[in-house]
Write an enzyme that holds these catalytic residues in place. Structure first.
Site, PDB file in Angstrom:
ATOM      1  N   ARG A 125       1.041  -0.992   0.062  1.00  0.00           N
ATOM      2  CA  ARG A 125       0.550  -0.154  -0.262  1.00  0.00           C
ATOM      3  C   ARG A 125       0.979   0.907  -0.434  1.00  0.00           C
ATOM      4  NH1 ARG A 125      -5.250   0.627   2.434  1.00  0.00           N
ATOM      5  NH2 ARG A 125      -5.762   3.090   2.727  1.00  0.00           N
ATOM      6  N   HIS A 153      -7.297   1.580  -6.811  1.00  0.00           N
ATOM      7  CA  HIS A 153      -7.902   0.751  -5.652  1.00  0.00           C
ATOM      8  C   HIS A 153      -8.278  -0.763  -5.846  1.00  0.00           C
ATOM      9  CE1 HIS A 153      -8.200  -0.007  -1.362  1.00  0.00           C
ATOM     10  NE2 HIS A 153      -8.315   0.377  -0.707  1.00  0.00           N
ATOM     11  N   GLN A 156     -10.812  -3.053  -3.363  1.00  0.00           N
ATOM     12  CA  GLN A 156     -12.163  -2.075  -2.962  1.00  0.00           C
ATOM     13  C   GLN A 156     -12.647  -2.492  -3.864  1.00  0.00           C
ATOM     14  OE1 GLN A 156     -12.767  -0.851  -0.220  1.00  0.00           O
ATOM     15  NE2 GLN A 156     -14.560  -0.680  -1.225  1.00  0.00           N
ATOM     16  N   ASP A 247     -16.784   8.660  -2.515  1.00  0.00           N
ATOM     17  CA  ASP A 247     -15.231   8.864  -1.785  1.00  0.00           C
ATOM     18  C   ASP A 247     -14.768   9.971  -1.902  1.00  0.00           C
ATOM     19  OD1 ASP A 247     -13.403   7.660  -0.768  1.00  0.00           O
ATOM     20  OD2 ASP A 247     -11.969   7.484  -2.737  1.00  0.00           O
ATOM     21  N   CYS A 287     -15.679   3.570  -0.374  1.00  0.00           N
ATOM     22  CA  CYS A 287     -15.776   2.881   0.053  1.00  0.00           C
ATOM     23  C   CYS A 287     -14.669   3.175   2.133  1.00  0.00           C
ATOM     24  CB  CYS A 287     -14.016   2.587  -0.618  1.00  0.00           C
ATOM     25  SG  CYS A 287     -13.074   4.559  -0.802  1.00  0.00           S
ATOM     26  N   ARG A 315     -14.409  -6.971   2.244  1.00  0.00           N
ATOM     27  CA  ARG A 315     -12.829  -6.907   1.576  1.00  0.00           C
ATOM     28  C   ARG A 315     -12.451  -8.260   1.943  1.00  0.00           C
ATOM     29  NH1 ARG A 315     -10.623  -1.833   1.354  1.00  0.00           N
ATOM     30  NH2 ARG A 315      -8.728  -2.508   0.622  1.00  0.00           N
TER      31      ARG A 315
END
Length: 328
Positions: A125, A153, A156, A247, A287, A315
């Site tokens: 990450r 991402h 996600q 988001d 998210c 997730r």
């Protein structure tokens, strides 16, 4: 053994030797549409099996495997779900110091070459997509998983597709509207949704849209008649949509732009009024973490339409399926 046991074993066996998957998972585009469908099927089965605990058929699937986590950015959902997921599959976790991602102590290529001698996979990450790509290219035996970069991402997006399948059953023919910054989340979401047969409406202010190449890529992988359309007016984008996704307006690393972004995006807040422009039973997606009162109102986030915690839960299951498809 219960029927669910053999169902899960059959799904895992079906993924073995399935040659279209890349060594690494840096982007949704590393999957073919059939890979994605198989992954979501497996994730749904893993979710059902979780109640079996250590009696689950995959409880030792990664026995002897080691997965390293290199997180340059803060994380709640991603770190927690990968750590839990690896352990629930019988694997071991190695947490690597975050400062190594800077590549100043030693080159990223050397870090990858060391890690591939010890571990089976690296979950990274970081800020730059190029860092994840560099690590993957340097180590031919190391599976590198993108847990978030500035461009993508994808983990996600896997959870998002699993959530939509749970709520809709059949996804193709549906419309998903994304309202807000054309960021990493929007990129992976557009690609995964189009690949699943979902038409995507992207609403962003000028200067904050998804790059043209990402839109083109999403259109190229679209299935079952799905389309990817771009809007500047959020009400045009959500008209008749089956789900609205947003988001944060200011992603990590762009904090200096926060005040300007609040002004630019003020007309893009997901409110009850905006939700009313979609289908009556439209879902709300995010998210997380969410900034209540900015990109979404508390009323919408806490409403019955909100599936944000389903997304967060999923997730875990989607990433477990990904790990099995790469490593089992």
């Amino acid at each position: 053994m219960p029927e669910a046991y053999w169902s899960t074993i059959a799904m895992i066996n079906a993924t073995r030797g399935y040659g279209t998957m890349s060594k690494d998972f840096l982007s949704i585009l590393d999957l073919e549409a059939d890979d994605l469908a198989r992954l979501l099927d497996l994730a749904a089965q893993l979710k059902a099996d979780r109640r079996l605990g250590r009696q689950a058929p995959t409880a030792d699937a990664l026995s002897g495997a080691h997965v390293a986590l290199l997180f340059e950015k803060p994380s709640l959902r991603t770190r927690s779900t990968f750590e839990i997921g690896v352990r629930e599959l019988g694997g071991e976790i190695l947490n690597v110091s975050a400062d190594l991602a800077e590549g100043t102590r030693e080159p990223l290529e050397d870090i990858a070459r060391n890690l591939e001698r010890w571990v089976d996979a690296l979950v990274v990450r970081t800020f730059a997509q190029e860092k994840a790509a560099t690590l993957a290219a340097a180590a031919p035996r190391l599976h590198v998983i993108n847990a978030l970069t500035d461009e993508q991402h994808p983990c996600q997006a896997l959870a998002d597709m699993l959530t939509l399948r749970e709520h809709w059953g059949i996804c193709h023919g549906r419309t998903l509207a994304y309202d807000g910054d054309g960021n990493n989340v929007a990129a992976s979401l557009a690609q995964a949704a189009a690949m699943t047969g979902i038409t995507v409406h992207l609403a962003s202010p000028c200067g904050y849209t998804l790059p043209d190449r990402v839109v083109v890529q999403a259109r190229e992988v679209a299935r079952d008649g799905a389309e990817v359309r771009c809007f500047t007016d959020p009400y045009d984008a959500v008209a008749g949509a089956d789900a609205i996704y947003t988001d944060v307006w200011t992603s990590m690393g762009r904090e200096s732009e926060a005040a300007q972004r609040r002004l630019v995006f003020s007309q893009y807040q997901v409110s009850s009024r905006l939700m009313a422009a979609a289908h009556a039973d439209a879902l709300f997606m995010h998210c997380l973490p969410a900034h209540r009162g900015e990109e979404v109102t508390t009323e919408v986030l806490e409403s019955s339409a909100s599936v944000v915690f389903d997304q967060a839960e999923n997730r875990l299951h989607a990433q477990k399926a990904l790990l099995l498809m790469l490593l089992a």
